[in-house]
Design a protein around this motif. Structure first.
Motif, short mmCIF file in Angstrom:
data_model
loop_
_atom_site.label_atom_id
_atom_site.label_comp_id
_atom_site.label_asym_id
_atom_site.label_seq_id
_atom_site.Cartn_x
_atom_site.Cartn_y
_atom_site.Cartn_z
N HIS A 22 12.03 35.48 9.34
CA HIS A 22 12.96 34.71 8.52
C HIS A 22 14.19 35.53 8.13
CE1 HIS A 22 9.08 32.61 7.86
NE2 HIS A 22 9.86 31.54 7.93
N ALA A 57 16.89 26.04 10.14
CA ALA A 57 15.78 25.30 9.54
C ALA A 57 16.08 23.81 9.43
CB ALA A 57 15.46 25.88 8.16
N ASP A 66 17.07 35.16 5.13
CA ASP A 66 17.56 34.44 3.95
C ASP A 66 19.06 34.64 3.84
OD1 ASP A 66 15.07 33.42 3.02
OD2 ASP A 66 14.55 35.43 2.34
N ARG A 92 13.02 25.06 5.71
CA ARG A 92 12.39 26.23 6.30
C ARG A 92 10.87 26.16 6.26
NH1 ARG A 92 13.51 32.33 4.29
NH2 ARG A 92 11.91 31.83 2.76
N THR A 107 8.60 26.23 9.56
CA THR A 107 7.62 27.31 9.70
C THR A 107 6.23 26.76 9.97
OG1 THR A 107 8.90 28.75 8.24
CG2 THR A 107 6.57 29.30 8.56
N VAL A 138 13.79 32.08 11.91
CA VAL A 138 14.24 30.88 11.22
C VAL A 138 15.24 31.28 10.13
CG1 VAL A 138 13.57 28.88 9.85
CG2 VAL A 138 12.05 29.73 11.65
N CYS A 139 16.41 30.63 10.15
CA CYS A 139 17.46 30.96 9.18
C CYS A 139 17.50 29.93 8.06
CB CYS A 139 18.82 30.98 9.87
SG CYS A 139 18.97 32.22 11.14
#
Length: 387
Positions: free
Chosen positions: A274, A234, A276, A258, A262, A252-253
């Motif tokens: 995603h 991100a 987390d 983020r 996004t 997306v990490c």
């Protein structure tokens, strides 16, 4: 003395001349670097992959506000630059770098940085190969402290993210099917393009799932491949829109950016998944492939040795260690696959086998009475043709 004293020495045509490219970190600078540029940055312990990228970009010189070797461990980035003959000044200081302007022409002579009129802008320490080797020998003594810190970080990460690392909890479910297929995780590292080219028969014949880490998706696209899964940091560099749209899944990490990333992806018509986690992006890519039951995970452009991991100089080192333990024997480096994989049976292999079989059959028949009679008839017939 680091900042300019604005003294004006006599004109001297010697030294290295180039255009200044400013940036705090080398990776952020690389897209702007052109042959003959003088790169000015502020980065401890430059890693070898970035140093090689600077060499490949044709930099004229490197100025570092910080020490090239901090002494924590034997970082090899400075060695790469020195061996390539790139002049390096470190210890220039933040004040010295502040005197430089983006796009300005400067001359590096001895330990000084001069403008086009010969005015002294900054000074530092010349880092040649002899200096690097001496300091690397001393820095090896610092590995013990680094390993102790690394061990503590690994235990803390495992305690904090046990569910994800050990049980796959919180891992997204991509639309891409990994089951029964090998996965090839590609990141931008030293020699990743050469490794990718060496894997071409494997990729073609094994129908591998290509997983790109960040901008490596563009490298795959330029090589005629499509990344089915793209894993993004991100807070990192994004690949091009065509590479993102071509992917089946975009993940997306973590990271503070983020929400912004996004939103950018959704404007391109891409709905990302995603993760987390504080794990490094390439480690998340490996875990995604493993969670999808990939029969083999091949790494391209990823670090392979302890010093390489330390050279990356990132907090995610603990996640790299734990991720590789998690994948165990299913994880293979691209260099090993390229050496061991000979490919499937090809048509010319079958032709050679058939010809060998026919020859063996003819030899076997030739030693029988019937075969001798055939050979005699064939000889008489051929002699008759030339009479």
């Amino acid at each position: 003395m680091r900042a300019s004293t604005r003294t004006r020495p006599a004109p001297d045509p010697s030294g290295v001349v180039g255009t200044v490219r400013l940036g705090r970190g080398a990776r952020a600078l690389l897209p702007r670097v052109r042959p003959g540029d003088v790169v000015a940055l502020d980065q401890h312990d430059l890693d070898p992959a970035t140093a090689r990228a600077l060499v490949d970009s044709g930099v004229a010189a490197v100025l570092n506000a910080s020490p090239m070797l901090s002494g924590r461990y034997p970082s090899r980035g400075a060695e790469v630059l020195a061996e390539a003959g790139v002049p390096v000044l470190d210890g220039v200081g933040a004040e010295g770098v502040a005197t430089l302007r983006e796009g300005a022409r400067v001359r590096i002579h001895d330990a000084q940085v001069l403008d086009e009129e010969g005015v002294l802008l900054a000074s530092g320490r010349v880092v040649d190969l002899e200096t690097v080797l001496t300091e690397m020998a001393q820095a090896r003594l610092g590995l013990t402290a680094q390993l102790e810190s690394f061990t503590r970080n690994s235990v803390e990460l495992l305690r904090r993210e046990e569910g994800l690392l050990l049980h796959g909890q919180g891992m997204p479910t991509p639309a891409t099917s990994f089951a029964g297929r090998p996965a090839v995780v590609v990141a931008r590292g030293h020699g990743h393009l050469a490794e990718l080219d060496a894997l071409r028969p494997f990729l073609r014949e094994q129908h591998a799932v290509l997983v790109a880490v960040g901008a490596a998706a563009d490298d795959l696209r330029k090589r005629g491949h499509r990344a089915e899964v793209v894993v993004l940091d991100a807070d990192g560099e994004l690949p091009s829109a065509p590479a993102l749209r071509a992917a089946t899944d975009v993940v997306v990490c973590g990271g503070q950016g983020r929400a912004e990333v996004t939103a950018s992806l959704e404007r391109l018509g891409v709905r990302p998944l995603h993760v987390d986690s504080s794990a490094a992006t390439e480690d998340a890519a490996l875990l995604i492939a493993h969670a999808g039951d990939a029969e083999l995970v091949v790494t391209v452009g990823l670090a392979t040795t302890l010093v390489d991991f330390l050279d990356q100089g990132r907090p995610g080192l603990a996640s790299t260690y734990l991720t590789r333990l998690k994948l165990g024997p299913s994880l293979v480096d691209a260099a090993a696959v390229a050496r061991l994989y000979s490919g499937r049976v090809r048509p010319h292999h079958l032709v050679l086998v058939v010809l060998a079989g026919i020859l063996a059959l003819l030899l076997a028949v030739g030693v029988t009475p019937v075969g001798q009679e055939w050979w005699d008839q064939l000889r008489d017939f051929s002699e008759g043709l030339f009479r």
